[in-house]
Design a protein around this motif. Sequence first.
Motif, PDB file in Angstrom:
ATOM      1  N   PRO A  95     -56.127  20.307 -38.605  1.00  0.00           N
ATOM      2  CA  PRO A  95     -56.421  18.882 -38.359  1.00  0.00           C
ATOM      3  C   PRO A  95     -56.677  18.094 -39.642  1.00  0.00           C
ATOM      4  O   PRO A  95     -56.692  16.871 -39.613  1.00  0.00           O
ATOM      5  N   ASP A  96     -56.874  18.793 -40.750  1.00  0.00           N
ATOM      6  CA  ASP A  96     -57.038  18.148 -42.051  1.00  0.00           C
ATOM      7  C   ASP A  96     -56.666  19.172 -43.115  1.00  0.00           C
ATOM      8  O   ASP A  96     -56.698  20.387 -42.859  1.00  0.00           O
ATOM      9  N   PRO A  97     -56.297  18.723 -44.308  1.00  0.00           N
ATOM     10  CA  PRO A  97     -55.815  19.658 -45.331  1.00  0.00           C
ATOM     11  C   PRO A  97     -56.815  20.731 -45.727  1.00  0.00           C
ATOM     12  O   PRO A  97     -56.434  21.882 -45.974  1.00  0.00           O
ATOM     13  N   SER A  98     -58.107  20.409 -45.791  1.00  0.00           N
ATOM     14  CA  SER A  98     -59.090  21.409 -46.205  1.00  0.00           C
ATOM     15  C   SER A  98     -59.209  22.533 -45.188  1.00  0.00           C
ATOM     16  O   SER A  98     -59.249  23.714 -45.539  1.00  0.00           O
ATOM     17  N   THR A  99     -59.270  22.178 -43.911  1.00  0.00           N
ATOM     18  CA  THR A  99     -59.357  23.183 -42.858  1.00  0.00           C
ATOM     19  C   THR A  99     -58.099  24.044 -42.828  1.00  0.00           C
ATOM     20  O   THR A  99     -58.157  25.274 -42.696  1.00  0.00           O
ATOM     21  N   ALA A 100     -56.957  23.384 -42.968  1.00  0.00           N
ATOM     22  CA  ALA A 100     -55.696  24.122 -42.948  1.00  0.00           C
ATOM     23  C   ALA A 100     -55.571  25.033 -44.164  1.00  0.00           C
ATOM     24  O   ALA A 100     -55.026  26.144 -44.063  1.00  0.00           O
ATOM     25  N   MET A 101     -56.066  24.599 -45.318  1.00  0.00           N
ATOM     26  CA  MET A 101     -56.031  25.440 -46.505  1.00  0.00           C
ATOM     27  C   MET A 101     -56.876  26.698 -46.318  1.00  0.00           C
ATOM     28  O   MET A 101     -56.509  27.789 -46.756  1.00  0.00           O
ATOM     29  N   ASP A 102     -58.004  26.561 -45.657  1.00  0.00           N
ATOM     30  CA  ASP A 102     -58.836  27.728 -45.380  1.00  0.00           C
ATOM     31  C   ASP A 102     -58.076  28.730 -44.517  1.00  0.00           C
ATOM     32  O   ASP A 102     -58.101  29.936 -44.774  1.00  0.00           O
ATOM     33  N   ARG A 103     -57.357  28.245 -43.509  1.00  0.00           N
ATOM     34  CA  ARG A 103     -56.544  29.140 -42.673  1.00  0.00           C
ATOM     35  C   ARG A 103     -55.445  29.784 -43.492  1.00  0.00           C
ATOM     36  O   ARG A 103     -55.139  30.973 -43.332  1.00  0.00           O
ATOM     37  N   LEU A 104     -54.829  29.024 -44.371  1.00  0.00           N
ATOM     38  CA  LEU A 104     -53.748  29.548 -45.184  1.00  0.00           C
ATOM     39  C   LEU A 104     -54.241  30.698 -46.071  1.00  0.00           C
ATOM     40  O   LEU A 104     -53.578  31.723 -46.204  1.00  0.00           O
ATOM     41  N   GLY A 105     -55.416  30.505 -46.668  1.00  0.00           N
ATOM     42  CA  GLY A 105     -55.982  31.569 -47.498  1.00  0.00           C
ATOM     43  C   GLY A 105     -56.241  32.841 -46.707  1.00  0.00           C
ATOM     44  O   GLY A 105     -55.953  33.954 -47.175  1.00  0.00           O
ATOM     45  N   LEU A 212     -62.523  19.818 -58.695  1.00  0.00           N
ATOM     46  CA  LEU A 212     -61.493  18.796 -58.819  1.00  0.00           C
ATOM     47  C   LEU A 212     -61.893  17.502 -58.116  1.00  0.00           C
ATOM     48  O   LEU A 212     -61.224  16.478 -58.296  1.00  0.00           O
ATOM     49  N   GLY A 213     -62.943  17.569 -57.326  1.00  0.00           N
ATOM     50  CA  GLY A 213     -63.373  16.384 -56.598  1.00  0.00           C
ATOM     51  C   GLY A 213     -62.930  16.349 -55.156  1.00  0.00           C
ATOM     52  O   GLY A 213     -63.167  15.367 -54.459  1.00  0.00           O
ATOM     53  N   VAL A 214     -62.292  17.437 -54.688  1.00  0.00           N
ATOM     54  CA  VAL A 214     -61.892  17.512 -53.285  1.00  0.00           C
ATOM     55  C   VAL A 214     -63.094  17.948 -52.461  1.00  0.00           C
ATOM     56  O   VAL A 214     -63.689  18.989 -52.721  1.00  0.00           O
ATOM     57  N   ARG A 215     -63.455  17.162 -51.472  1.00  0.00           N
ATOM     58  CA  ARG A 215     -64.599  17.479 -50.631  1.00  0.00           C
ATOM     59  C   ARG A 215     -64.152  17.914 -49.252  1.00  0.00           C
ATOM     60  O   ARG A 215     -63.237  17.313 -48.681  1.00  0.00           O
ATOM     61  N   PRO A 216     -64.776  18.934 -48.700  1.00  0.00           N
ATOM     62  CA  PRO A 216     -64.414  19.341 -47.343  1.00  0.00           C
ATOM     63  C   PRO A 216     -64.825  18.287 -46.333  1.00  0.00           C
ATOM     64  O   PRO A 216     -65.693  17.443 -46.617  1.00  0.00           O
TER      65      PRO A 216
END
Length: 218
Positions: A95-105, A212-216
């Motif tokens: 539903p958002d890039p941070s959540t999806a990135m966690d799944r990808l990892g 980098l400044g990306v916040r969950p």
Amino acid sequence: MSWSKSDRDGSGRDGPRGYHHGNLKEALIRAALELIAQKGPAGFTFAEAARWAGVSPAAPYRHFRDRDELMADVARRGFEAFEQALARAWDNGRPDPSTAMDRLGKAYLAFARTESAYYSAMFEAGVRPDATPELRAAGDRAFGVLRTACEALAATLPTAVRPPGLMMALHIWSLAHGIASLFGRGDAARRSLPMTPEELLEAGVLVYLQGLGVRPPG
């Protein structure tokens, strides 16, 4: 293709998995994967792969020039499966890039653990990434999923401070690959860790992205 434990090498004893009037190329791929799982990517010969497939030493040359070409095809298939696993986990960033990135990892680590023979062929067999055009393309597509994810994360930052997506992908790939190779293996070479590999990767990526400044979300 029909596999069996019956003797197919003419040795008169129970031995490798043979095939009954099946696809020789598929039988050789399967034989290579089983031998990688047992002996490592450098632990068997082309002739041994033929024995495990249940065919004569000359038969593999119908499909592969040599052992290196066989291993390149195993690696290609591994990267194709890897790409599919990563793409399913990324799910177009929902539903958002941070959540999806966690799944990808987590999918990266799961593949290294559950498909350890493919993973070894892809990264530990000494196969050149450009050994064949098909292998190069498959590897690029798999990495492309990670790069797309990183570009989506970078896009959440103001343009003036937005890091290059390729740089982010290389950093996160290095982190995920290191953790998978050291602590998330599916074989006896796995090192102990006072937490799960998934927890270690999640923490490492979080620290990196926050730097980098990306916040969950939230």
